[in-house]
Design a protein around this motif. Structure first.
Motif, mmCIF file in Angstrom:
data_model
loop_
_atom_site.group_PDB
_atom_site.id
_atom_site.type_symbol
_atom_site.label_atom_id
_atom_site.label_comp_id
_atom_site.label_asym_id
_atom_site.label_seq_id
_atom_site.Cartn_x
_atom_site.Cartn_y
_atom_site.Cartn_z
ATOM 1 N N GLU A 39 -71.233 21.649 -7.416
ATOM 2 C CA GLU A 39 -72.483 22.413 -7.413
ATOM 3 C C GLU A 39 -73.433 21.942 -6.320
ATOM 4 N N SER A 40 -73.346 20.664 -5.978
ATOM 5 C CA SER A 40 -74.208 20.141 -4.916
ATOM 6 C C SER A 40 -73.643 20.415 -3.525
ATOM 7 N N GLY A 41 -72.388 20.899 -3.464
ATOM 8 C CA GLY A 41 -71.756 21.201 -2.189
ATOM 9 C C GLY A 41 -71.335 19.972 -1.411
ATOM 10 N N SER A 42 -71.079 18.865 -2.117
ATOM 11 C CA SER A 42 -70.761 17.616 -1.420
ATOM 12 C C SER A 42 -69.309 17.504 -0.995
ATOM 13 N N LEU A 43 -68.474 18.455 -1.412
ATOM 14 C CA LEU A 43 -67.076 18.417 -0.982
ATOM 15 C C LEU A 43 -66.566 19.829 -0.705
ATOM 16 N N GLU A 44 -65.592 19.897 0.168
ATOM 17 C CA GLU A 44 -64.903 21.157 0.473
ATOM 18 C C GLU A 44 -63.792 21.352 -0.544
ATOM 19 N N LEU A 45 -63.570 22.572 -0.988
ATOM 20 C CA LEU A 45 -62.581 22.835 -2.032
ATOM 21 C C LEU A 45 -61.575 23.887 -1.592
ATOM 22 N N MET A 46 -60.295 23.569 -1.749
ATOM 23 C CA MET A 46 -59.223 24.548 -1.665
ATOM 24 C C MET A 46 -58.679 24.705 -3.081
ATOM 25 N N GLU A 47 -59.128 25.739 -3.771
ATOM 26 C CA GLU A 47 -58.719 25.978 -5.155
ATOM 27 C C GLU A 47 -57.602 27.020 -5.178
ATOM 28 N N ILE A 48 -56.459 26.643 -5.728
ATOM 29 C CA ILE A 48 -55.297 27.518 -5.713
ATOM 30 C C ILE A 48 -54.677 27.595 -7.096
ATOM 31 N N ASP A 49 -53.781 28.552 -7.269
ATOM 32 C CA ASP A 49 -53.048 28.720 -8.516
ATOM 33 C C ASP A 49 -52.124 27.528 -8.757
ATOM 34 N N PHE B 261 -43.902 25.818 4.823
ATOM 35 C CA PHE B 261 -44.444 26.627 3.731
ATOM 36 C C PHE B 261 -43.286 27.101 2.869
ATOM 37 N N LEU B 262 -43.632 27.659 1.709
ATOM 38 C CA LEU B 262 -42.664 28.355 0.869
ATOM 39 C C LEU B 262 -43.304 29.632 0.341
ATOM 40 N N PRO B 263 -42.536 30.719 0.243
ATOM 41 C CA PRO B 263 -43.088 31.966 -0.284
ATOM 42 C C PRO B 263 -43.243 31.889 -1.791
ATOM 43 N N VAL B 264 -44.337 32.475 -2.302
ATOM 44 C CA VAL B 264 -44.595 32.465 -3.742
ATOM 45 C C VAL B 264 -45.341 33.741 -4.120
ATOM 46 N N ARG B 265 -44.988 34.300 -5.283
ATOM 47 C CA ARG B 265 -45.667 35.520 -5.737
ATOM 48 C C ARG B 265 -47.070 35.225 -6.270
ATOM 49 N N ALA B 266 -47.266 34.037 -6.837
ATOM 50 C CA ALA B 266 -48.568 33.690 -7.389
ATOM 51 C C ALA B 266 -49.643 33.810 -6.310
ATOM 52 N N GLY B 267 -50.764 34.375 -6.673
ATOM 53 C CA GLY B 267 -51.867 34.538 -5.731
ATOM 54 C C GLY B 267 -52.012 35.935 -5.181
ATOM 55 N N ILE B 268 -50.915 36.676 -5.131
ATOM 56 C CA ILE B 268 -50.983 38.061 -4.640
ATOM 57 C C ILE B 268 -51.831 38.899 -5.607
ATOM 58 N N GLY B 269 -52.796 39.618 -5.055
ATOM 59 C CA GLY B 269 -53.643 40.479 -5.873
ATOM 60 C C GLY B 269 -54.760 39.750 -6.588
ATOM 61 N N SER B 270 -54.964 38.472 -6.268
ATOM 62 C CA SER B 270 -56.017 37.699 -6.922
ATOM 63 C C SER B 270 -57.065 37.268 -5.916
ATOM 64 N N ASP B 271 -58.155 36.674 -6.416
ATOM 65 C CA ASP B 271 -59.213 36.180 -5.542
ATOM 66 C C ASP B 271 -58.825 34.901 -4.813
ATOM 67 N N VAL B 272 -57.641 34.348 -5.121
ATOM 68 C CA VAL B 272 -57.198 33.155 -4.403
ATOM 69 C C VAL B 272 -57.184 33.415 -2.898
ATOM 70 N N MET B 273 -56.744 34.607 -2.511
ATOM 71 C CA MET B 273 -56.670 34.928 -1.090
ATOM 72 C C MET B 273 -58.063 35.095 -0.485
ATOM 73 N N ARG B 274 -58.999 35.587 -1.276
ATOM 74 C CA ARG B 274 -60.362 35.787 -0.776
ATOM 75 C C ARG B 274 -61.086 34.454 -0.571
ATOM 76 N N VAL B 275 -60.935 33.535 -1.550
ATOM 77 C CA VAL B 275 -61.668 32.267 -1.455
ATOM 78 C C VAL B 275 -60.966 31.263 -0.549
#
Length: 291
Positions: free
Chosen positions: A90-100, A117-131
């Motif tokens: 909440e204070s913005g003190s760290l960068e976050l990569m939040e994934i499934d 890399f490896l291909p994965v179906r998880a994340g398609i159609g979700s906000d994971v790609m947006r954030v």
């Protein structure tokens, strides 16, 4: 084959500021907390931390040691959202990569197999790609026989690490590690995905996986971590405290509540002012005060 035993402080002596550190376990379960506490006693900072997060992330975030976090969640299990992590976020003190969770797993698999890399179906159609605008997709070169479609996947990048820290129930001096609880989590992948890996254990034994009464006998599937992927072994009884390490010990729920409700400077001053023996003594004294 060689003796890989060392102390927690010797492990931390091999780490440096700016590294990418993977931390095994899951939430508030079987976390290498003795190694995390040793890390907190050092001046190491500016870390990228890769973790299915629990109090390891909360403590390092509260102490200002994390520059970037790669995680699927950060929880204390019985307390759904890790409060010190939440304050840092909440204070913005760290960068976050939040994934499934599945994306995280495939990122470990990719790194363990030295793939980009490896291909994965998880994340398609979700906000994971947006954030995570840096994520990319990849289209299969193979046509689906039933639909004629070339399917699109998330191209999950490898979660490559400079060092991994994990905790198991038993380990031998060669670096073989054994879990005896209900879940291996992904500790083996953390070790294989890192350039170096350090395993703390509740008990150091002569040889893992034998049938001799004085050795650690167990089914082959419990032999989680193999010596070829391990750099160092630390014997740390109660080294997962206050997280659980079944069947050796359950989560210390009362102490976890104390941690979650105490301002970080106050908690650190009382419990993290000395070495691991000081920590264990302080915890014991606190429990005795409550009786």
């Amino acid at each position: 084959m060689s003796d890989k035993t060392m102390s927690a402080d010797e492990v931390v002596g091999r780490l440096e500021s700016g590294m990418t550190i993977g931390i095994g376990g899951w939430g508030s379960r079987r976390k290498p907390m003795a190694l995390v506490r040793a890390l907190l006693r050092s001046g190491i900072t500016d870390l990228t931390v890769v973790s299915y997060g629990g109090p390891d992330v909360g403590m390092l975030a509260a102490a200002g040691r994390i520059r970037k976090l790669v995680a699927a969640f950060v929880t204390l299990d019985s307390i759904p959202l890790e409060p010190h992590y939440r304050a840092a976020r909440e204070s913005g003190s760290l960068e976050l990569m939040e994934i499934d969770e599945a994306m995280f797993m495939w990122g470990l698999h990719a790194a363990a197999n030295r793939l980009p890399f490896l291909p994965v179906r998880a994340g398609i159609g979700s906000d994971v790609m947006r954030v995570n605008p840096g994520l990319r997709t990849v289209t299969s070169p193979y046509e689906d026989e039933s639909t004629g479609v070339h399917e699109t996947f998330v191209a999950m990048p490898a979660l490559r690490m400079d060092a991994a820290l994990v905790h198991v129930n038993r380990a031998d001096r060669l670096g073989n590690g054994q879990y005896l609880g209900p879940d291996p989590y992904f500790d083996d992948l953390f070790c294989e995905a890192a350039d170096t890996a350090y395993v703390s254990c509740e008990q150091l034994v002569d040889t893992i996986g034998t049938t001799e009464p004085t050795k650690a006998a167990a089914a082959p599937q419990t032999l989680l971590v193999k010596r070829h992927s391990v750099t160092g072994v630390v014997e740390a009884p109660s080294g997962a405290h206050f997280t659980s390490c079944a069947p050796d010990h359950d989560r210390d729920e009362s102490f976890q509540r104390l941690y979650a409700t105490t301002p970080w400077p106050e908690f650190a001053e009382r419990f993290l002012h000395g070495d691991e023996k000081d920590y264990q003594s302080a915890v014991q004294a606190w429990h005795e005060e409550r009786r």
